[in-house]
Scaffold this motif. Structure first.
Motif, mmCIF file in Angstrom:
data_model
loop_
_atom_site.group_PDB
_atom_site.id
_atom_site.type_symbol
_atom_site.label_atom_id
_atom_site.label_comp_id
_atom_site.label_asym_id
_atom_site.label_seq_id
_atom_site.Cartn_x
_atom_site.Cartn_y
_atom_site.Cartn_z
ATOM 1 N N LEU A 170 58.255 19.135 18.487
ATOM 2 C CA LEU A 170 58.551 18.057 17.540
ATOM 3 C C LEU A 170 59.114 16.830 18.239
ATOM 4 O O LEU A 170 58.787 15.697 17.874
ATOM 5 C CB LEU A 170 59.523 18.562 16.471
ATOM 6 N N ARG A 174 57.122 13.256 18.076
ATOM 7 C CA ARG A 174 57.680 11.998 17.553
ATOM 8 C C ARG A 174 57.524 10.870 18.574
ATOM 9 O O ARG A 174 57.098 9.760 18.235
ATOM 10 C CB ARG A 174 59.158 12.189 17.208
ATOM 11 N N LEU A 179 53.159 13.146 15.495
ATOM 12 C CA LEU A 179 53.830 13.902 14.447
ATOM 13 C C LEU A 179 52.902 14.180 13.273
ATOM 14 O O LEU A 179 52.967 15.244 12.659
ATOM 15 C CB LEU A 179 55.074 13.153 13.971
ATOM 16 N N ASP A 183 52.328 18.016 12.215
ATOM 17 C CA ASP A 183 52.778 18.421 10.885
ATOM 18 C C ASP A 183 51.627 19.048 10.098
ATOM 19 O O ASP A 183 51.800 20.074 9.431
ATOM 20 C CB ASP A 183 53.334 17.205 10.137
ATOM 21 N N ASN A 206 57.683 23.972 5.502
ATOM 22 C CA ASN A 206 58.350 22.711 5.833
ATOM 23 C C ASN A 206 57.333 21.581 5.929
ATOM 24 O O ASN A 206 56.203 21.789 6.373
ATOM 25 C CB ASN A 206 59.078 22.825 7.179
ATOM 26 N N THR A 208 57.281 17.117 6.879
ATOM 27 C CA THR A 208 58.023 15.933 7.295
ATOM 28 C C THR A 208 57.521 14.733 6.507
ATOM 29 O O THR A 208 56.371 14.313 6.690
ATOM 30 C CB THR A 208 57.821 15.683 8.801
ATOM 31 N N THR A 210 57.943 11.609 6.761
ATOM 32 C CA THR A 210 57.509 10.467 7.569
ATOM 33 C C THR A 210 56.145 10.696 8.225
ATOM 34 O O THR A 210 55.583 9.769 8.808
ATOM 35 C CB THR A 210 58.549 10.162 8.660
ATOM 36 N N ILE A 241 62.882 18.271 4.618
ATOM 37 C CA ILE A 241 64.009 18.353 5.546
ATOM 38 C C ILE A 241 64.936 17.194 5.263
ATOM 39 O O ILE A 241 64.612 16.039 5.521
ATOM 40 C CB ILE A 241 63.526 18.335 7.006
ATOM 41 N N ASP A 244 65.767 14.577 7.890
ATOM 42 C CA ASP A 244 64.643 13.867 8.490
ATOM 43 C C ASP A 244 63.833 13.123 7.429
ATOM 44 O O ASP A 244 62.681 12.796 7.631
ATOM 45 C CB ASP A 244 63.728 14.866 9.218
ATOM 46 N N HIS A 245 64.455 12.875 6.268
ATOM 47 C CA HIS A 245 63.673 12.290 5.187
ATOM 48 C C HIS A 245 63.417 10.813 5.421
ATOM 49 O O HIS A 245 64.132 10.133 6.153
ATOM 50 C CB HIS A 245 64.379 12.500 3.837
ATOM 51 N N THR A 246 62.358 10.300 4.791
ATOM 52 C CA THR A 246 62.042 8.888 4.877
ATOM 53 C C THR A 246 63.042 8.088 4.070
ATOM 54 O O THR A 246 63.469 8.509 3.004
ATOM 55 C CB THR A 246 60.617 8.619 4.345
#
Length: 365
Positions: A170, A174, A179, A183, A206, A208, A210, A241, A244-246
């Motif tokens: 990860l 990034r 990513l 993902d 899970n 992500t 973003t 998460i 790690d949220h937008t």
């Protein structure tokens, strides 16, 4: 012109070309300031490295073998400050020629070039579909013999069969702008491996936020995979998460709306790990809240953690939100969360992630 609509987001499925440089070439570096330019020129002169200085453009061209590129870029970044490195533009051109118009779209920052030189193994792993999932049981707090669900956890596989844990993947994804692809690969693996293993209980996946531009396109292949293997939508819980949220609340709400319209449930992961938990609860209205393992660690001995967790559990109970305590490692932690009304627990005390998942043993503490 064909009117066929793509089944998924091209951004998520296309991999960049792997940077494979073996022959000689020139690395062009455009420095942000005269001071930075002078510092680099002095370093190159002191080291005896062959280079061409172009002070009018604050540019330096360094002759290198492709295989030396990563090590040399690391040395340059060590000589510059972090801000100078990020502001320095870099381009490697194979051979002896100067950059042409077609080369300039490849110009990026010095750290980006360094990351690209190191990302080949991840590009290979994704291209060769060497991505799999391990599953950790989520069990009923009052009777840990009863498995409520499994959480799918990403793992990579080296060519020699060794496992690669998600942190390394990860972090590089990034930095290397991979990513989106990682993902998607993780979500598809979670679904397909669960079907292959014949898991019949709910599946936590899970994702992500973003890594998703538009849910109607980026998530289409995931929804199709769930349908293809015959997993009921009600048996799928997508975890956001929290840490790690937008920051775009509207984007996050659109993702949740898409999942709910498809019949899936939503969990807010790592609750308590970030700074906006209460806002996320009222904005997203999750079906399930997962209490972060750092909040649970040693909770029976920490009055601050205990008070915070009690209030979160009280809030969840009033709102009809199910709760999962993550990271349970000791009988005392299990006893505390059980006595304070947590619905489900997960952690090494119960079982470690594995494929296939291991059988759980009862804990009556």
């Amino acid at each position: 012109m064909s009117q066929t609509v793509s089944k998924s987001c091209e951004r998520c499925q296309n991999l960049p070309e792997k940077l494979e440089l073996e022959g000689p070439g020139r690395l062009f570096l455009w420095l942000p300031l005269g001071h930075s330019y002078g510092k680099l020129v002095r370093q190159l002169g002191d080291s005896g490295r062959e280079h061409q200085a172009m002070p009018e453009d604050r540019c330096v061209a360094v002759r290198l073998e492709g295989a030396q590129l990563s090590a040399f870029v690391a040395d340059v970044m060590g000589a510059l400050t972090g801000e100078e490195s990020r502001a320095t533009r870099a381009l490697f051109v194979e051979g002896e020629g100067a950059p042409g118009l077609g080369d300039f779209p490849r110009v990026g920052s010095l750290p980006q070039l360094f990351t690209i030189t190191r990302s080949g193994w991840l590009v290979d792993m994704l291209a060769e579909k060497r991505v799999t999932s391990h599953y950790q049981p989520i069990v009923h707090a009052k009777d840990t013999r009863q498995v409520y669900a499994y959480e799918a956890l990403l793992r990579g596989i080296e060519r020699d069969g060794a496992l690669v844990f998600p942190g390394k993947m990860l972090t590089l994804a990034r930095d290397a702008d991979l990513l989106f692809q990682l993902d998607l690969a993780a979500r598809l693996s979670a679904v397909r491996e669960a079907a292959r293993l014949g898991l019949k209980v709910p599946l936590f996946i899970n994702f992500t936020p973003t890594a998703i531009y538009d849910p109607a396109f980026c998530l289409r292949s995931t929804v199709a995979a769930i349908s293809e293997v015959g997993i009921p939508p009600s048996h799928v819980v997508f975890e956001i998460i929290e840490s790690d949220h937008t920051p775009d609340a509207n984007h996050l709400k659109s993702l949740i709306a898409y999942y709910r319209q498809a019949g899936f449930r939503v969990a807010l992961d790592d609750l308590g790990a970030g700074y906006s938990s209460l806002n996320l609860i009222h904005q997203l209205r999750p079906d399930i809240m997962k209490l972060d393992m750092e909040l649970i660690r040693g909770i029976h001995q920490d009055s601050y953690k205990a008070s915070i967790t009690e209030k979160l559990l009280e809030l969840a109970q009033k709102l009809g939100i199910l709760t999962v305590a993550e990271g349970i490692e000791t009988p005392e932690e299990l006893r505390w969360v059980r006595e304070h009304g947590v619905d489900f627990v997960q952690g090494y005390l119960i079982a470690r992630p594995a494929s296939p998942p291991v059988s759980v043993t009862p804990h009556y503490y």
